[in-house]
Design an enzyme around this catalytic site. Structure first.
Site, PDB file in Angstrom:
ATOM      1  N   TYR A 138       6.066   1.923 -12.864  1.00 42.92           N
ATOM      2  CA  TYR A 138       6.981   1.679 -11.754  1.00 42.92           C
ATOM      3  C   TYR A 138       7.136   0.181 -11.510  1.00 42.92           C
ATOM      4  CZ  TYR A 138       8.720   1.403  -6.956  1.00 42.92           C
ATOM      5  OH  TYR A 138       9.430   1.083  -5.829  1.00 42.92           O
ATOM      6  N   TRP A 163       6.125   0.358   1.033  1.00 39.84           N
ATOM      7  CA  TRP A 163       5.712   1.542   1.788  1.00 39.84           C
ATOM      8  C   TRP A 163       6.785   2.007   2.783  1.00 39.84           C
ATOM      9  CZ3 TRP A 163      -0.197   1.496   3.217  1.00 39.84           C
ATOM     10  CH2 TRP A 163      -0.942   1.157   2.076  1.00 39.84           C
TER      11      TRP A 163
END
Length: 254
Positions: A138, A163
Site C-alpha cells: 500500500y 487514519w
C-alpha cells in the site's frame, strides 16, 4: 528534499472543480464542502476509471476544470498486499494518468497520499522533508502515485493524511462499533500510533489550501495522536457501549 511553497491564490473567483471518487467517504464530503459559487462535478469508477489514461483525458478535457481533486484509491492495506498489481494500478498509475490529463488541460491536481509512505520508525511526527521508506505494498503504491504526479503535473498539491473516518463510508471506528454490537471478540493493535482524521475536516481544509494557493507536498491531519487500541476504547465510549473486552495485541501478534 520536498519543496513547500505558495503561489498566487484563486481568491474569490468561482472555480470549476472535478472531484474524482466522489461517492467515497472523503469524496462525498468534498462534494458538500465546495463553495456554492463553484461549478462542481463529481465522477466515480462507473464514469471514469483512472487506470485508463484515455478516460482521464476524455473527462477532464470535456469539463475543462480549474482544479482536479483525486480522492479515489485502494486504501485497505491487507487487500493491497494480496492484490499488488491492482494496488499499483489504482494508487500509482492512476494518479499518474490524472496528472497527465490535468497538465494537458492546465488544471491544478490535488491528490491524497498517506503516512504509510514512511516506515514508522521515527519517534516524532514525520515532516514533509523526511525521506519516504514504505514497508508494504500500500505504501509503495501510494509513493509511486506521488512520484508520477510530480513528474507529470508541475501544478499539484499532494496532501499526506492518516487514519480517515467519516460519515459516509467504512472506517475503523464503524468497524469496531459494529463488531462490539455483534459480540465479536476484539483484538486491536496497540503499538502503532497515528492521527485519526475526520474527512469533513480534511475536505474543508483542502479547500482552504486550494484557495490559499498552496502547492507541492503537505502533511494534513487532525491534531493529536493515539494507538488503534486507544481509538477503539474511545470509540466504544462515544457509542455508549459497555462491558465489551478489547485485547491489546502487537502488530506481530495481529
Amino acid at each position: 528534499m520536498i519543496r513547500v511553497f505558495r503561489v498566487p491564490h484563486f481568491g474569490k473567483k468561482a472555480m470549476k472543480i472535478l472531484i474524482v471518487g466522489s461517492l467515497g467517504m472523503l469524496g462525498s464530503d468534498l462534494m458538500s464542502g465546495c463553495n456554492s459559487a463553484d461549478e462542481v462535478r463529481g465522477v466515480d469508477l462507473h464514469e471514469m476509471d483512472i487506470t485508463q489514461l484515455s478516460q482521464c483525458h476524455r473527462v477532464i478535457g470535456e469539463f475543462q476544470p480549474d482544479v482536479v481533486i483525486n480522492s479515489a484509491g485502494l486504501t485497505r492495506v491487507d487487500y493491497c498486499e494480496d492484490n499488488q498489481q491492482e494496488a499499483f494500478a489504482v494508487n500509482g498509475e492512476g494518479p499518474g494518468n490524472l496528472a497527465k490529463a490535468a497538465a494537458a488541460s492546465g488544471a491544478l491536481l490535488v491528490h491524497y497520499s498517506t503516512d504509510y509512505v514512511f516506515d514508522g520508525f521515527k519517534q516524532e511526527a514525520y515532516l514533509e522533508q523526511d525521506t519516504p521508506n514504505p514497508q508494504n505494498a500500500y505504501g509503495r503504491s501510494k509513493l509511486l502515485g506521488e512520484e508520477l504526479i510530480r513528474r507529470n503535473c508541475p501544478d499539484h498539491l499532494i496532501l499526506r493524511t492518516s487514519w480517515l473516518f467519516g460519515r459516509n463510508g467504512a472506517n475503523f471506528i464503524q468497524t469496531i462499533v459494529n463488531a462490539a454490537k455483534r459480540g465479536d471478540p476484539l483484538r486491536v493493535v496497540n503499538d502503532q500510533r497515528g492521527s485519526p482524521t475526520y474527512t469533513a475536516d480534511l475536505a474543508s481544509h483542502t479547500m482552504r489550501m486550494i484557495n490559499g494557493g498552496c502547492r507541492s507536498t503537505y502533511h494534513l491531519t487532525n491534531s493529536g495522536a493515539c494507538t488503534w487500541y486507544e481509538l477503539a476504547l474511545r470509540s466504544l465510549e462515544w457509542a455508549k457501549i459497555e462491558g465489551v473486552k478489547i485485547t491489546a495485541v502487537s502488530t506481530h501478534e495481529f
